[in-house]
Design an enzyme around this catalytic site. Structure first.
Site, PDB file in Angstrom:
ATOM      1  N   SER A  40     -20.290   4.311   1.011  1.00  7.99           N
ATOM      2  CA  SER A  40     -21.198   5.414   0.689  1.00  7.99           C
ATOM      3  C   SER A  40     -22.453   4.796   0.088  1.00  7.99           C
ATOM      4  CB  SER A  40     -20.560   6.349  -0.331  1.00  7.99           C
ATOM      5  OG  SER A  40     -19.240   6.657   0.051  1.00  7.99           O
ATOM      6  N   GLY A  64     -15.274   0.202  -1.753  1.00 10.92           N
ATOM      7  CA  GLY A  64     -14.148  -0.110  -0.867  1.00 10.92           C
ATOM      8  C   GLY A  64     -12.789   0.169  -1.482  1.00 10.92           C
ATOM      9  N   GLU A 100     -20.765  -2.558  -7.341  1.00  8.44           N
ATOM     10  CA  GLU A 100     -20.759  -3.600  -6.318  1.00  8.44           C
ATOM     11  C   GLU A 100     -21.564  -4.818  -6.746  1.00  8.44           C
ATOM     12  OE1 GLU A 100     -22.132  -1.484  -2.855  1.00  8.44           O
ATOM     13  OE2 GLU A 100     -24.229  -1.654  -3.424  1.00  8.44           O
ATOM     14  N   GLY A 121     -19.439   2.915  -5.369  1.00 11.89           N
ATOM     15  CA  GLY A 121     -18.719   2.148  -6.385  1.00 11.89           C
ATOM     16  C   GLY A 121     -19.500   0.929  -6.857  1.00 11.89           C
TER      17      GLY A 121
HETATM   18  N1  LIG Z   1      -5.516   6.184   1.065  1.00  9.58           N
HETATM   19  C1  LIG Z   1      -5.908   5.333   2.001  1.00  9.58           C
HETATM   20  N2  LIG Z   1      -5.102   5.094   3.046  1.00  9.58           N
HETATM   21  C2  LIG Z   1      -5.469   4.248   4.004  1.00  9.58           C
HETATM   22  N3  LIG Z   1      -6.628   3.581   4.005  1.00  9.58           N
HETATM   23  C3  LIG Z   1      -7.479   3.778   2.989  1.00  9.58           C
HETATM   24  C4  LIG Z   1      -7.167   4.678   1.940  1.00  9.58           C
HETATM   25  N4  LIG Z   1      -8.184   4.652   1.076  1.00  9.58           N
HETATM   26  C5  LIG Z   1      -9.096   3.802   1.580  1.00  9.58           C
HETATM   27  N5  LIG Z   1      -8.692   3.267   2.721  1.00  9.58           N
HETATM   28  C6  LIG Z   1      -9.382   2.270   3.552  1.00  9.58           C
HETATM   29  O1  LIG Z   1     -10.377   1.683   2.807  1.00  9.58           O
HETATM   30  C7  LIG Z   1     -11.666   1.908   3.343  1.00  9.58           C
HETATM   31  C8  LIG Z   1     -12.674   2.108   2.236  1.00  9.58           C
HETATM   32  O2  LIG Z   1     -12.425   3.305   1.570  1.00  9.58           O
HETATM   33  P1  LIG Z   1     -13.598   4.240   1.030  1.00  9.58           P
HETATM   34  O3  LIG Z   1     -14.680   4.351   2.008  1.00  9.58           O
HETATM   35  O4  LIG Z   1     -12.961   5.465   0.550  1.00  9.58           O
HETATM   36  O5  LIG Z   1     -14.084   3.410  -0.181  1.00  9.58           O
HETATM   37  P2  LIG Z   1     -15.094   3.846  -1.323  1.00  9.58           P
HETATM   38  O6  LIG Z   1     -14.379   3.667  -2.590  1.00  9.58           O
HETATM   39  O7  LIG Z   1     -15.643   5.169  -1.011  1.00  9.58           O
HETATM   40  O8  LIG Z   1     -16.201   2.756  -1.214  1.00  9.58           O
HETATM   41  P3  LIG Z   1     -17.770   2.889  -1.428  1.00  9.58           P
HETATM   42  O9  LIG Z   1     -18.000   2.846  -2.872  1.00  9.58           O
HETATM   43  O10 LIG Z   1     -18.302   1.677  -0.729  1.00  9.58           O
HETATM   44  O11 LIG Z   1     -18.190   4.117  -0.788  1.00  9.58           O
HETATM   45  C9  LIG Z   1     -11.530   3.107   4.219  1.00  9.58           C
HETATM   46  O12 LIG Z   1     -12.455   3.101   5.264  1.00  9.58           O
HETATM   47  C10 LIG Z   1     -10.113   2.951   4.720  1.00  9.58           C
HETATM   48  O13 LIG Z   1     -10.084   2.068   5.801  1.00  9.58           O
HETATM   49 MG   LIG Z   2     -17.393   5.878  -0.561  1.00  9.01          MG
END
Ligand SMILES: Nc1ncnc2c1ncn2[C@@H]1O[C@H](COP(=O)(O)OP(=O)(O)OP(=O)(O)O)[C@@H](O)[C@H]1O
Ligand SMILES: [Mg+2]
Length: 1029
Positions: free
Chosen positions: A166, A113, A391, A389
């Site tokens: 993811s 997240g 968790e 990531g």
């Molecule tokens: N640069 C950004 N601008 C606006 N919102 C963002 C941005 N980055 C992340 N978010 C918000 O945070 C949420 C989670 O981001 P993301 O899916 O990239 O997380 P992640 O690090 O890939 O997590 P995971 O490890 O669970 O996959 C997104 O769905 C979005 O709503």
């Molecule tokens: Mg992700």
């Protein structure tokens, strides 16, 4: 890392919100670090650098910093010239790749997240816009972009941490040719969290695709797949009790995914197979088992089962058997052993997980096929690593163990790469440096992966060991082997305090990112990931091409045990490490701002924790390693040389010596800097700030000087330019004039030639050659004529002689003109004048051309009378009044005897002419007795009245002289009607003095006018010669 630490731009920008690069923080404390981060975050500045590492804080709101304009701003720009941005990092990696022609990767890390996936998408979008594009490249680009929604639909899910988490690891290579065009891509996928297909924790969902198909699928598709439009209907979708979430729009996402599938070249048949598999999993989840009296599982031939067999294209009976019996091979026989209900459910779930997991892998390979670049020319790549990531949940299982192990490995890689690069730099530069204390997580990695001793080895051993190995025996084995490990603890091993927080079936790892307690339940099964043999055989015959493709290749050798999941994962991570180690690394560290996914919330404790475990402080310290700033001598000298007279404007010697001179001049103390082989190392930022401030000041002065010079130069240039322009214009103008003149002359020559030709042919019939000339001649003649017309009727000489062509016209015109003049003249004359002219006409008819004095008389007007009545004697008047006096004129009468001249008045009345002397009527000549009148042809005024003379007593012919001869005779001829009686005689006039007595009047021309009696007795008249006009 090779990336340059280009801080000058950041230095000038340091007064903006917070500090853009943590390296420039004065103190490297956690407090200063967090306060800077917070200050920037509250101003929506989510990006901050540590050198070239990008720290990103999830804003949980849309920021207007990802538009095309922003992208263009960052293209090709120096890393530190603009505020920190993910585009700056992407661009820097790209530019470095182009100039150094080597491979790079961007490691995006952070807990679930934190924004890793979003970051990777932003980078991909940036390359899609910034790289050169052609139609061909655009399709590759579209495929790369569109692979995301497909993989996210099948591989992402809502978790407690992230609505789009993811659930697989992804490493994507973007391939560039030497021009920098993105020409292809390749994806490596890592361990999908398959258990989610059959089970979700509370508050979590299955993979997005299931909800998308049920919510968004078209009616006929659902009908075809035997699905109902109700997510609540499916067991596999409802365990988390949050099938519908407001933050996710499954219907829209469905449309995106369908479109994306087309773009990545998945044809209609395969798309149908794909959806068939998704639906078959949903149906499988709804397959229920009964139990017989012995507790064995019973499966009736129900609708759900039929749908599964239908969609997967497998025999329904075989499927039913496969789900309720296990096939045991005993020597050459095969025995079917019935399952318990639990076992049957396990087999069912295993099937669902297997087909979904394999399908996911198939999808990745299809995407790779569509993005593949077959050209063998050398390419460079930028890899994007976006992995699940770190968790921690309330209950953590085998999946979390794998995910967190993966993050542990990436942290290790990060430590190795950053430390290595830094160490190499110091070594290469021959600089002494004090190692920075940091936590190296290698010990945890070893704990998990070490051969024979690590957790994975022990897990595998338990999985493979004959006998009754269970999750709990596995835990015991762990306790035996790991007993004293500082990062491992279980209920049994823990001290009293810790024991309270642990269940008996748990083990706890002290990860770099924090403690995680894992529940061992399911570890063995999940690690074995076994699919029963008979089921596997069954579906390898599937009529669904995707399923058949997936299972025909899988582990064809039935006797060899497949590698366990953990071991597979371990080796894939090892391979990944090798892939990454061979490339240049760029880092994006994503931080989660708060747990509740709220914008504007900066949860300090949460962030401090992440800053800590991500090792950001250590990274910062290592980065500074005693020397905050380092620069190649050439570059340092180039920037700061204006600060020292010895180096400005040129340093002719070796750059290192120049730098030495320069820093001496600036007063650097010996402990403030070190001279390396190629670079200068500066210990404290404040030293650099002072230098930079001096440079700024000096720059202004320099700028003013340069400006003045430049202005002068410009003004001169401007003048020169204007002068040149003026000359140019002049030349042009002259040219124009000359051309005009030439044209005019050519025209004139043509006209003149034509004129001459026309002139030469003027007499000929009208032709093209002479017509113009003739027209001209006509016009010119008429114009001239107009100005030179005769003014009077009498003027017969003024008429202009015409050119030949106008002879006739001229004559007509002349006549016309004269007629016109005559008309005018006639209209202008009075009745009196008319009467007079009529008299003159009579005069002319009598005398014109006959008497020499006539022409002279024409111009003299006639008068009514030459003697007014007052001048006539009263008596005479009384005597003749009744006869009406018509005209009176003085005359000289010549006596008949001796021709003596006697002045007399001659009065004409209606009937007679009277010769009067004073009061006496001397003679009365009746018109009736006047038989003729003679005059000479000369200029004299002699008039002879010839009388009828029968009686000798009667007076004879009367001889007179009158000055007004013509007037008198004309009047007479009118009054007495005697026109025909008047004769003009030459030489002499015979006269009868008395009846029978004749004489004559002789005429001659002479000098003096004279009248006298000649010797011959005749009257001699000498007349002056007529003046010729
Ligand atoms: N640069 C950004 N601008 C606006 N919102 C963002 C941005 N980055 C992340 N978010 C918000 O945070 C949420 C989670 O981001 P993301 O899916 O990239 O997380 P992640 O690090 O890939 O997590 P995971 O490890 O669970 O996959 C997104 O769905 C979005 O709503
Ligand atoms: Mg992700």
């Amino acid at each position: 890392m090779q990336g340059q630490l280009d801080m000058e731009g950041a230095l000038t920008a340091r007064d903006r919100v917070g500090i853009q690069d943590f390296v420039l923080l004065d103190e490297t404390t956690e407090v200063a670090f967090l306060s800077n981060l917070k200050k920037r975050f509250s101003n929506d500045l989510i990006y901050t650098y540590i050198g070239t590492l990008l720290v990103s804080v999830n804003p949980y709101k849309e920021l207007d910093i990802y538009n095309k304009k922003q992208m263009e701003l960052y293209m090709g720009i120096n890393f530190f010239e603009l505020p920190p941005h993910i585009y700056a990092l992407a661009d820097n990696a790209y530019q470095t790749m182009l100039t150094e022609f080597n491979n790079h990767f961007i490691l995006i890390s952070g807990e679930s997240g934190a924004g890793k996936t979003e970051a990777s998408k932003k980078i991909l979008q940036y390359y899609a816009v910034s790289c050169p594009s052609t139609t061909l490249l655009n399709t590759v680009r579209d495929k790369m972009l569109m692979s995301n929604p497909v993989l996210e639909a099948f591989g992402n899910a809502k978790t407690l941490k992230n609505d789009n988490s993811s659930r697989f690891g992804k490493y994507m290579d973007i391939q560039f040719d030497s021009q920098g065009d993105a020409v292809g891509g390749h994806i490596l996928n890592y361990l999908l969290e398959k258990s989610r297909v059959v089970h979700q924790n509370h508050g979590e969902r299955n993979f997005h695709i299931f909800y998308q198909i049920v919510e968004g699928g078209e009616e006929n598709l659902l009908h075809q797949l035997g699905l109902e439009r109700d997510v609540q209907h499916y067991n596999y979708l409802t365990q988390g009790e949050c099938a519908i979430v407001s933050s996710i729009n499954d219907r829209n996402d469905w449309k995106t995914v369908k479109n994306a599938l087309q773009i990545i070249n998945i044809d209609e048949i395969n798309t149908n197979h794909l959806f068939g598999i998704v639906a078959s999993v949903l149906h499988l989840g709804n397959v229920q088992f009964d139990s017989d009296s012995k507790g064995h599982a019973l499966l009736n031939n129900n609708a759900e089962l039929r749908w599964v067999s239908n969609l997967l294209g497998v025999d329904a009976h075989g499927l039913q058997e496969g789900l309720t019996y296990r096939k045991i091979e005993a020597r050459k026989d095969q025995i079917l052993s019935p399952f318990t209900v639990d076992h049957a459910i396990y087999a069912r779930d295993a099937l669902a997980k297997a087909i979904y997991g394999q399908t996911f892998t198939w999808l990745v390979s299809r995407i790779n096929q569509s993005m593949e670049n077959k050209d063998t020319s050398r390419k460079t790549v930028i890899g994007l690593l976006d992995i699940y990531g770190f968790e921690v949940f309330y209950v953590n299982s085998f999946e979390q163990f794998c995910i967190n192990y993966c993050n542990e490995k990436l942290q290790q890689l990060f430590i190795q790469l950053t430390l290595k690069a830094e160490q190499e730099e110091y070594e290469a530069e021959d600089i002494e440096w004090e190692p920075v204390q940091f936590f190296n997580n290698k010990i945890i990695c070893d704990l998990v992966e070490e051969k024979h001793r690590g957790i994975i080895s022990i897990l595998d051993e338990e999985c493979l060991r004959p006998g009754d190995a269970t999750d709990l025996t596995f835990l015991e084995r762990l306790e035996e082997k790991m007993g004293n490990h500082p990062h491992f603890v279980t209920h049994k091993l823990a001290d009293k305090m810790t024991r309270k927080t642990l269940e008996r079936g748990d083990f706890r790892l002290l990860h770099y990112a924090g403690e995680v307690t894992y529940c061992v339940v399911g570890f063995l099964d999940k690690n074995n990931d076994l699919l029963y043999r008979n089921i596997k055989d069954l579906i390898s015959q599937s009529k669904n091409a995707i399923v058949r493709e997936c299972f025909s290749t899988v582990d064809s050798d039935s006797r060899r045990r497949p590698e366990t999941v953990a071991t597979q994962f371990k080796s894939s991570l090892l391979k990944l490490t090798e892939i990454l180690m061979a490339k240049e690394a760029w880092y994006i560290r994503c931080l989660k701002s708060n747990e509740s996914k709220q914008p504007g919330q900066f949860d300090e404790a949460l962030i401090r924790h992440q800053v800590k475990y991500l090792g950001l402080m250590e990274h910062l310290r290592v980065r500074r390693a005693g020397f905050a700033y380092r620069r190649k001598y050439e570059v340092f000298l180039k920037r700061y040389k204006p600060l020292c007279p010895a180096t400005w404007p040129h340093w002719r010697g070796v750059p290192a010596d120049g730098v030495e001179v320069l820093v001496q001049h600036l007063g650097y103390l010996p402990n403030e800097y070190k001279m390396g082989r190629t670079k200068i190392f500066i210990r404290h930022p404040r030293t650099l700030y002072a230098t930079e401030d001096a440079f700024e000041k000096c720059k202004h002065e320099l700028a003013t000087r340069l400006q003045a010079k430049y202005k002068g130069y410009r003004a001169k240039g401007e003048f020169k330019k204007q002068k040149e322009a003026a000359t140019k214009i002049e030349t042009c103008w002259r040219g124009v004039q000359a051309r005009k003149e030439r044209e005019r002359r050519a025209w004139a020559v043509k006209v003149i030639k034509k004129f001459i030709k026309g002139y030469m042919e003027r007499g000929q019939a009208k032709s093209t050659d002479n017509s113009e000339y003739l027209a001209f001649v006509r016009q010119s003649y008429l114009n001239r004529l107009k100005a030179n017309l005769p003014k009077s009727v009498l003027d017969k000489t003024t008429w202009l002689s015409p050119p030949v062509v106008l002879t006739e016209t001229s004559e007509i015109l002349r006549k016309l003109h004269y007629r016109l003049m005559v008309r005018k003249y006639v209209r202008g004359i009075t009745p009196q004048k008319k009467a007079q002219l009529q008299l003159k006409l009579i005069t002319s008819s009598i005398f014109k051309g006959k008497k020499d004095s006539y022409p002279q008389s024409v111009a003299q007007p006639f008068v009514d009378t030459r003697i007014s009545e007052q001048d006539i004697n009263m008596r005479v008047l009384q005597m003749i009044r009744n006869e009406h006096i018509k005209y009176s004129v003085p005359v000289i009468k010549y006596d008949r005897n001796g021709f003596k001249p006697r002045p007399r008045q001659l009065i004409l009345t209606q009937t007679a002419a009277y010769v009067i002397e004073e009061a006496k009527i001397k003679e009365r000549v009746l018109y009736t007795s006047l038989k003729g009148i003679s005059v000479s042809n000369l200029t004299d005024g002699i008039i002879v009245f010839h009388m009828t003379c029968e009686d000798p007593k009667q007076k004879g012919d009367l001889v007179m002289r009158c000055d007004h001869l013509f007037e008198f005779l004309t009047k007479l001829s009118v009054i007495a009607n005697k026109q025909n009686a008047i004769k003009v005689v030459q030489g002499s006039i015979k006269i009868e003095i008395q009846a029978g007595k004749e004489s004559a009047v002789d005429f001659s021309a002479g000098q003096e006018p004279m009248v006298y009696k000649a010797k011959n007795g005749h009257l001699m008249v000498v007349a002056t010669r007529a003046r010729t006009r």
